[in-house]
Write a protein that holds these residues in place. Structure first.
Motif, mmCIF file in Angstrom:
data_model
loop_
_atom_site.group_PDB
_atom_site.id
_atom_site.type_symbol
_atom_site.label_atom_id
_atom_site.label_comp_id
_atom_site.label_asym_id
_atom_site.label_seq_id
_atom_site.Cartn_x
_atom_site.Cartn_y
_atom_site.Cartn_z
ATOM 1 N N GLU A 410 -15.880 33.237 2.579
ATOM 2 C CA GLU A 410 -16.840 32.245 3.059
ATOM 3 C C GLU A 410 -16.320 30.854 2.694
ATOM 4 O OE1 GLU A 410 -21.596 31.096 2.790
ATOM 5 O OE2 GLU A 410 -20.802 32.813 1.698
ATOM 6 N N PRO A 411 -15.625 30.172 3.632
ATOM 7 C CA PRO A 411 -15.040 28.857 3.337
ATOM 8 C C PRO A 411 -16.041 27.913 2.687
ATOM 9 C CG PRO A 411 -14.352 29.610 5.499
ATOM 10 C CD PRO A 411 -15.390 30.588 5.010
ATOM 11 N N PHE A 412 -15.595 27.221 1.645
ATOM 12 C CA PHE A 412 -16.477 26.354 0.876
ATOM 13 C C PHE A 412 -17.039 25.217 1.717
ATOM 14 C CE2 PHE A 412 -13.368 27.518 -2.712
ATOM 15 C CZ PHE A 412 -13.984 28.744 -2.888
ATOM 16 N N ALA A 413 -18.263 24.811 1.403
ATOM 17 C CA ALA A 413 -18.926 23.739 2.154
ATOM 18 C C ALA A 413 -18.223 22.403 1.963
ATOM 19 C CB ALA A 413 -20.389 23.633 1.705
ATOM 20 N N THR A 414 -17.462 22.263 0.887
ATOM 21 C CA THR A 414 -16.815 20.979 0.590
ATOM 22 C C THR A 414 -15.475 20.795 1.310
ATOM 23 O OG1 THR A 414 -15.952 22.048 -1.397
ATOM 24 C CG2 THR A 414 -17.898 20.658 -1.654
ATOM 25 N N LEU A 415 -15.042 21.772 2.083
ATOM 26 C CA LEU A 415 -13.775 21.636 2.803
ATOM 27 C C LEU A 415 -13.877 20.576 3.892
ATOM 28 C CD1 LEU A 415 -12.704 25.359 3.362
ATOM 29 C CD2 LEU A 415 -12.052 23.834 1.494
ATOM 30 N N THR A 416 -12.759 19.902 4.142
ATOM 31 C CA THR A 416 -12.716 19.001 5.287
ATOM 32 C C THR A 416 -12.634 19.847 6.559
ATOM 33 O OG1 THR A 416 -10.297 18.900 5.326
ATOM 34 C CG2 THR A 416 -11.440 17.316 3.899
ATOM 35 N N ASP A 417 -12.834 19.223 7.699
ATOM 36 C CA ASP A 417 -12.760 19.968 8.965
ATOM 37 C C ASP A 417 -11.384 20.594 9.145
ATOM 38 O OD1 ASP A 417 -15.358 19.287 9.534
ATOM 39 O OD2 ASP A 417 -14.849 17.611 10.857
ATOM 40 N N ALA A 418 -10.342 19.839 8.773
ATOM 41 C CA ALA A 418 -8.975 20.346 8.925
ATOM 42 C C ALA A 418 -8.731 21.538 8.001
ATOM 43 C CB ALA A 418 -7.969 19.235 8.633
ATOM 44 N N GLN A 419 -9.213 21.450 6.771
ATOM 45 C CA GLN A 419 -9.044 22.553 5.827
ATOM 46 C C GLN A 419 -9.826 23.779 6.283
ATOM 47 O OE1 GLN A 419 -10.439 20.547 2.366
ATOM 48 N NE2 GLN A 419 -8.433 19.728 1.798
ATOM 49 N N ARG A 420 -11.034 23.557 6.780
ATOM 50 C CA ARG A 420 -11.859 24.674 7.258
ATOM 51 C C ARG A 420 -11.164 25.376 8.430
ATOM 52 N NH1 ARG A 420 -16.901 26.009 6.357
ATOM 53 N NH2 ARG A 420 -17.217 24.089 5.169
ATOM 54 N N ALA A 421 -10.590 24.592 9.335
ATOM 55 C CA ALA A 421 -9.877 25.184 10.475
ATOM 56 C C ALA A 421 -8.670 25.982 9.998
ATOM 57 C CB ALA A 421 -9.444 24.085 11.442
ATOM 58 N N ALA A 422 -7.968 25.457 8.993
ATOM 59 C CA ALA A 422 -6.785 26.150 8.476
ATOM 60 C C ALA A 422 -7.167 27.470 7.821
ATOM 61 C CB ALA A 422 -6.056 25.249 7.479
ATOM 62 N N VAL A 423 -8.237 27.469 7.024
ATOM 63 C CA VAL A 423 -8.694 28.695 6.366
ATOM 64 C C VAL A 423 -9.153 29.716 7.408
ATOM 65 C CG1 VAL A 423 -10.474 29.674 4.864
ATOM 66 C CG2 VAL A 423 -9.333 27.553 4.209
ATOM 67 N N ALA A 424 -9.837 29.240 8.436
ATOM 68 C CA ALA A 424 -10.366 30.143 9.468
ATOM 69 C C ALA A 424 -9.260 30.759 10.310
ATOM 70 C CB ALA A 424 -11.334 29.387 10.376
ATOM 71 N N ALA A 425 -8.088 30.123 10.332
ATOM 72 C CA ALA A 425 -7.023 30.595 11.218
ATOM 73 C C ALA A 425 -5.849 31.231 10.483
ATOM 74 C CB ALA A 425 -6.502 29.431 12.075
ATOM 75 N N TRP A 426 -5.745 31.019 9.156
ATOM 76 C CA TRP A 426 -4.531 31.446 8.453
ATOM 77 C C TRP A 426 -4.351 32.953 8.462
ATOM 78 C CZ3 TRP A 426 -2.969 34.686 4.602
ATOM 79 C CH2 TRP A 426 -1.647 34.519 4.162
ATOM 80 N N CYS A 427 -3.105 33.356 8.604
ATOM 81 C CA CYS A 427 -2.701 34.747 8.439
ATOM 82 C C CYS A 427 -1.194 34.745 8.229
ATOM 83 C CB CYS A 427 -3.069 35.580 9.664
ATOM 84 S SG CYS A 427 -2.205 35.076 11.167
ATOM 85 N N PRO A 428 -0.609 35.820 7.698
ATOM 86 C CA PRO A 428 0.846 35.882 7.622
ATOM 87 C C PRO A 428 1.428 35.634 9.008
ATOM 88 C CG PRO A 428 -0.119 37.651 6.339
ATOM 89 C CD PRO A 428 -1.254 37.007 7.108
ATOM 90 N N PRO A 429 2.469 34.823 9.127
ATOM 91 C CA PRO A 429 2.981 34.405 10.441
ATOM 92 C C PRO A 429 3.192 35.531 11.434
ATOM 93 C CG PRO A 429 4.102 33.218 8.702
ATOM 94 C CD PRO A 429 3.240 34.241 8.016
ATOM 95 N N MET A 430 3.757 36.657 10.982
ATOM 96 C CA MET A 430 4.069 37.727 11.925
ATOM 97 C C MET A 430 2.851 38.544 12.338
ATOM 98 S SD MET A 430 4.763 38.396 8.640
ATOM 99 C CE MET A 430 4.847 39.660 7.369
ATOM 100 N N MET A 431 1.686 38.227 11.739
ATOM 101 C CA MET A 431 0.460 38.942 12.113
ATOM 102 C C MET A 431 -0.208 38.325 13.333
ATOM 103 S SD MET A 431 -0.408 41.488 9.967
ATOM 104 C CE MET A 431 -2.186 41.553 9.693
ATOM 105 N N GLN A 432 0.026 37.052 13.594
ATOM 106 C CA GLN A 432 -0.654 36.365 14.686
ATOM 107 C C GLN A 432 -0.104 36.835 16.035
ATOM 108 O OE1 GLN A 432 -3.111 35.304 16.296
ATOM 109 N NE2 GLN A 432 -3.623 33.731 14.797
ATOM 110 N N THR A 433 -0.895 36.646 17.067
ATOM 111 C CA THR A 433 -0.548 37.156 18.391
ATOM 112 C C THR A 433 0.839 36.725 18.843
ATOM 113 O OG1 THR A 433 -2.862 37.163 19.047
ATOM 114 C CG2 THR A 433 -1.230 37.178 20.805
ATOM 115 N N ALA A 434 1.101 35.420 18.796
ATOM 116 C CA ALA A 434 2.371 34.911 19.307
ATOM 117 C C ALA A 434 3.441 34.855 18.237
ATOM 118 C CB ALA A 434 2.173 33.524 19.913
ATOM 119 N N GLY A 435 3.164 35.386 17.038
ATOM 120 C CA GLY A 435 4.162 35.395 15.986
ATOM 121 C C GLY A 435 4.423 34.047 15.387
ATOM 122 N N VAL A 436 3.451 33.129 15.482
ATOM 123 C CA VAL A 436 3.619 31.772 14.962
ATOM 124 C C VAL A 436 2.553 31.524 13.921
ATOM 125 C CG1 VAL A 436 3.634 29.317 15.524
ATOM 126 C CG2 VAL A 436 4.549 30.986 17.148
#
Length: 458
Positions: A410-436
């Motif tokens: 549960e991303p912290f309420a104090t995160l900036t919008d950019a940090q929240r987006a990064a947490v919501a999207a992060w995964c090991p690179p090879m796990m993502q659909t396009a490998g990026v």
């Protein structure tokens, strides 16, 4: 007034002997006659000569950096009190390339592999005390580093333009190796060295995340499970894929046939070292899809012919769900598809699973298999939580794993919008659909104020 403000005001008197820096330089500081302001509690005593503290600190860091430069053969060495991720983002980096180990090296690699397997089993004991766990963790780190050194080496060209920077993290010297200064990076633009990665994915070095074979295999399994969940949730598209697979396998040949799914009426067996601990999102989604299936036709008391007749009488949408669920159960362990080698599944995955995080979330089971340095790098560089990475550097790995687990749950309420987006999207690179690796992380350079709730929690 925040607690952080008070602490900073007190620190303006000097450096506390119990601080990471104070502990690191105290012996040399006293040997040079530096003044110490005694406090009621010894750990609150202060090294008053801040200039002398910094001089000693930089001297020790510079010596460590120079020692590493000589040992590894880099062109230059430097030191900084604190490693600033934002500043160092302008630096380039070179990486060691694989080399063929000789007979003696290969024998040692085999010995290390066997010992690592034993240590990993010992570390899975939940009854381990922190000290015992940390000792095993440090031993694993040392063995992995030794094995890496036996199988990788920098090219002469890369050594001639790169260097090493030493910094203090968690009271210990950390070496950042293979860095290329901005001015040297510009000169080399358009002329990648022999170890430059041209695939679009950044290659790891000793200080960066390199996935052990066992972890890589398990991540492949989790990605296949996420893909299966996505397929079960997109029955029409998966029905088309299944029918296309059946027909093209018979009528076509060569590269036109995809090997990414098994349509042979057998459920794919998936092995995983820690199946009971992984994120269950995809399992829950598949279970929900199963509960929505119309299985009235599947009656063991009926003959196969009667079952087939009942199946044919189903609505088209119900048939699509059944086919999608069955096909989803055949997804094989995988990483992101290569557009050249499997263009069909590459594009299909982008259609039905543009973001794996809709079906899978990193949790403690994953973070616990990362090195402490990797976790700090993910926080500081990938997620833009540089302040938190610095603060957590002196914490135990268990504490950092718990912090990351809570952050992703549960991303912290104090995160900036950019940090929240990064947490919501992060995964090991090879796990993502396009490998990026998640692009949003590139925009997460802004960190919260030092007196934020995150810093206090860390």
């Amino acid at each position: 007034m925040q607690a952080y403000t008070v602490r900073q005001a007190l620190k303006s008197r000097g450096v506390q002997v119990s601080d990471d820096i104070g502990t690191f330089v105290r012996e040399e500081y006293e040997a040079r006659g530096g003044a110490i302001a005694a406090d009621l509690l010894e750990e609150h005593s202060v090294l008053e000569d801040a200039a002398l503290v910094e001089t000693i600190l930089l001297e020790k860091l510079a010596a460590a950096a120079e020692e590493a430069r000589i040992k590894l053969g880099f062109a230059w060495a430097d030191s900084v009190v604190r490693y600033d991720y934002a500043t160092m983002a302008d630096y380039g980096r070179v990486y060691p390339s694989p080399i063929e180990p000789d007979e003696a090296s290969q024998k040692r690699i085999d010995e290390i592999t066997a010992e690592l397997e034993k240590l990993q089993l010992e570390m899975e004991d939940e009854g381990l005390e922190d000290d015992a766990y940390n000792a095993l963790y440090e031993r694993v780190d040392a063995l992995e580093d030794e094995a890496r050194d036996l199988q990788e080496a920098y090219s002469a060209e890369d050594l001639a333009r790169s260097g090493v920077i030493a910094s203090l993290q968690g009271g210990k010297i950390t070496l950042h190796v293979g860095l290329v200064r901005p001015e040297d990076t510009v000169k080399e633009k358009g002329a990648p060295s022999s170890s430059t990665n041209t695939t679009g994915e950044e290659a790891p070095d000793a200080g960066e995340i390199s996935y052990p074979a066992s972890l890589a295999e398990d991540l492949k399994t989790e990605r296949a499970m996420a893909l299966g969940a996505a397929m079960a949730l997109h029955p029409e598209a998966t029905l088309d894929l299944t029918l296309f697979k059946l027909v093209s396998d018979v009528l076509a040949s060569g590269m036109s046939v995809t090997q990414a799914i098994k349509i042979d009426a057998r459920k794919e067996y998936r092995s995983h070292a820690k199946m009971d601990e992984i994120d269950e999102t995809s399992l829950e989604q598949v279970a929900a899809a199963h509960d929505a299936l119309d299985l009235s036709w599947l009656d063991d008391n009926r003959s196969p012919a009667d079952q087939f007749a009942a199946f044919r009488a189903l609505e088209a949408g119900e048939k699509a769900k059944l086919v999608a669920y069955a096909t989803a159960s055949t997804t094989q362990s995988c990483f992101a598809r290569d557009r050249q080698r499997d263009s069909l599944m590459h594009d299909f995955e982008i259609e039905i699973m543009p973001d794996i995080r809709a079906h899978w979330t990193p949790n403690a089971a994953l973070f616990n298999r990362f090195k402490k340095a990797w976790l700090l790098k993910i926080l500081g560089e990938d997620l833009g939580l540089a302040q938190e990475a610095v603060t957590l550097a002196s914490s135990s790995k268990k504490e950092i794993v718990a912090f990351c687990d809570k952050l992703f749950a549960e991303p912290f309420a104090t995160l900036t919008d950019a940090q929240r987006a990064a947490v919501a999207a992060w995964c090991p690179p090879m796990m993502q659909t396009a490998g990026v690796a998640c692009d949003e992380a590139e925009h997460a350079s802004q960190s919260p104020e030092p007196d934020s709730e995150i810093a206090q929690a860390a």
